[in-house]
Design a protein around this motif. Sequence first.
Motif, mmCIF file in Angstrom:
data_model
loop_
_atom_site.group_PDB
_atom_site.id
_atom_site.type_symbol
_atom_site.label_atom_id
_atom_site.label_comp_id
_atom_site.label_asym_id
_atom_site.label_seq_id
_atom_site.Cartn_x
_atom_site.Cartn_y
_atom_site.Cartn_z
ATOM 1 N N MET A 184 41.565 47.094 45.634
ATOM 2 C CA MET A 184 41.737 47.327 44.200
ATOM 3 C C MET A 184 40.648 48.198 43.572
ATOM 4 S SD MET A 184 43.550 43.694 43.313
ATOM 5 C CE MET A 184 43.815 43.992 41.573
ATOM 6 N N ARG A 224 44.173 50.449 41.186
ATOM 7 C CA ARG A 224 45.147 49.379 41.029
ATOM 8 C C ARG A 224 46.112 49.743 39.892
ATOM 9 N NH1 ARG A 224 43.926 48.416 36.534
ATOM 10 N NH2 ARG A 224 45.631 46.958 36.273
ATOM 11 N N GLY A 225 47.073 48.840 39.667
ATOM 12 C CA GLY A 225 48.099 49.148 38.665
ATOM 13 C C GLY A 225 49.259 49.823 39.385
ATOM 14 N N ALA A 226 50.483 49.421 39.043
ATOM 15 C CA ALA A 226 51.655 49.863 39.808
ATOM 16 C C ALA A 226 51.786 51.396 39.929
ATOM 17 C CB ALA A 226 52.907 49.235 39.203
ATOM 18 N N ARG A 275 49.906 47.021 49.600
ATOM 19 C CA ARG A 275 50.125 45.899 48.671
ATOM 20 C C ARG A 275 51.642 45.692 48.573
ATOM 21 N NH1 ARG A 275 46.861 45.718 43.132
ATOM 22 N NH2 ARG A 275 47.464 43.534 43.250
ATOM 23 N N CYS A 322 46.805 41.418 31.273
ATOM 24 C CA CYS A 322 46.344 42.260 32.395
ATOM 25 C C CYS A 322 45.891 43.629 31.881
ATOM 26 C CB CYS A 322 47.423 42.408 33.463
ATOM 27 S SG CYS A 322 46.786 43.055 35.031
ATOM 28 N N ASN A 323 45.936 44.625 32.743
ATOM 29 C CA ASN A 323 45.619 45.985 32.300
ATOM 30 C C ASN A 323 46.781 46.884 32.661
ATOM 31 O OD1 ASN A 323 44.485 48.870 33.483
ATOM 32 N ND2 ASN A 323 43.705 48.333 31.458
ATOM 33 N N ALA A 324 47.467 47.354 31.655
ATOM 34 C CA ALA A 324 48.555 48.322 31.846
ATOM 35 C C ALA A 324 48.235 49.536 30.986
ATOM 36 C CB ALA A 324 49.894 47.699 31.498
ATOM 37 N N ALA A 369 45.484 51.976 34.947
ATOM 38 C CA ALA A 369 46.546 51.498 35.842
ATOM 39 C C ALA A 369 47.566 52.589 36.144
ATOM 40 C CB ALA A 369 47.249 50.298 35.215
ATOM 41 N N THR A 417 50.997 52.300 30.363
ATOM 42 C CA THR A 417 52.377 51.904 30.034
ATOM 43 C C THR A 417 52.329 51.016 28.785
ATOM 44 O OG1 THR A 417 52.259 50.073 31.621
ATOM 45 C CG2 THR A 417 53.212 52.144 32.391
ATOM 46 N N GLN A 473 41.366 41.510 34.735
ATOM 47 C CA GLN A 473 41.656 42.923 34.406
ATOM 48 C C GLN A 473 41.721 43.141 32.895
ATOM 49 O OE1 GLN A 473 43.301 41.135 36.708
ATOM 50 N NE2 GLN A 473 44.198 42.389 38.294
ATOM 51 N N ALA A 478 54.714 46.352 34.018
ATOM 52 C CA ALA A 478 55.528 45.724 35.061
ATOM 53 C C ALA A 478 55.167 46.311 36.417
ATOM 54 C CB ALA A 478 57.008 45.950 34.782
ATOM 55 N N ASP A 479 55.307 45.482 37.440
ATOM 56 C CA ASP A 479 55.072 45.943 38.808
ATOM 57 C C ASP A 479 56.380 46.178 39.558
ATOM 58 O OD1 ASP A 479 52.475 44.472 38.028
ATOM 59 O OD2 ASP A 479 51.993 45.759 39.742
ATOM 60 N N ASN A 483 55.439 40.875 36.928
ATOM 61 C CA ASN A 483 54.187 41.444 36.411
ATOM 62 C C ASN A 483 53.058 40.454 36.711
ATOM 63 O OD1 ASN A 483 52.792 43.572 34.955
ATOM 64 N ND2 ASN A 483 52.542 42.130 33.293
ATOM 65 N N LYS A 484 51.865 40.812 36.301
ATOM 66 C CA LYS A 484 50.679 39.999 36.583
ATOM 67 C C LYS A 484 50.913 38.533 36.242
ATOM 68 C CE LYS A 484 47.624 41.092 38.151
ATOM 69 N NZ LYS A 484 47.507 40.956 39.618
#
Length: 363
Positions: free
Chosen positions: A51, A54-56, A95, A168-170, A174, A180, A207, A247-248, A258-259
């Motif tokens: 990480m 990170r982030g999708a 991942r 989280c962190n979007a 990310a 996002t 995050q 969202a992941d 998501n997280k």
Amino acid sequence: MKINGTEYCSLWEENSKALSISAIDQRLLPFRLEIAKIASYKEMVMAIKEMTIRGAPLIGIGGAYAIMLALQEIVQNKQPFEKINEIISEIRSARPTAVNLMWAVDRVASKIDFSLSVEENYERSLQIARQIYSEEVRACKQIAKSGFDLIENLYSKYQRPLNILTHCNAGWLATVDWGTALAPIYYAHRKEIPLHVWVDETRPRNQGAKLTSFELLGENIAHTIIADNTGGLLMQTGKVDAVIVGADRVTSKGDVCNKVGTYLKALAAKEHNIPFWVAFPTSTIDWEISDYREIPIEERPSEEIDYIEGEYLDKICKVRITPTGSKSLNYAFDITPNQFVSKYITELGVFDSIQSLKDESFT
Ligand code: MRU
């Protein structure tokens, strides 16, 4: 987006003798701003696993560039071209949950042509990785504009500063830029809509507390970090006007992975009639999955629960917070079923369901 007044992206190309990738080392924020140099595909796989990035959307871009790095190494070290198939599987599985990684890797891999030279394939992979990079930046900017309309409507309704909660962190860290879930917030701030963000700390890796707050500080956006469990009370007492998350992986039915902790916020938001918005580029939709139980939920090392990391006397250190001998379990994501989502915010616009997105945009 800005850090101390200077514009940054989370990841970029570096070209000296050979092409390499530079990225902000997200493990060290907010305490240190250090740039990680990623010069081989193995280093990229490690950067995704550990990480550093990170982030999708960002790990998707990292995965795409990893194939380019692998091909560059095959050329430089005169290795057999066939090796690339094994390497692609390794990158793809760095991942398991965010589908953007598989989506981006598959997009580059589908253009590999064994009838061409490795050099030609290297050039192709580089072009596609660059294309994915710029498409994702464009998508995030568009998400900013799509989501802005929702924020503007809410502001017209309440005529007072808005309180928006995020988990989280979007943000831009990310993705590459804009983010996002945070993109509409940045855009609304630039359009002078007064707002304040409740930032879920997002245990265990924090995050929210470490990265989202860092991003919001850089853009001068009012925010307050809260313990993850505080959201319910804030919603009950009328202190949250909307929840916005990233969202992941989103299933074809609109269930959102998501997280971990996102689902509990969605439940509380539904109970209190608070809009729950999910923002993502369409590369996050997994059209192959309609049953959310098929989404692989990443289980991360229990060490992330047992230790907390922070800065003490100018040193980044970890301290144990659980008794040795107790077991801990670290699921990194959860699922929010579609009935809890008020709006899906994408680069193609705002939708009530994934079916309506599909009908309006893909048919
Ligand atoms: O485990 P992480 O930090 O990679 O998880 C990130 C998230 O869950 C984000 O909310 C998600 O990737 C959306 S990113 C724009």
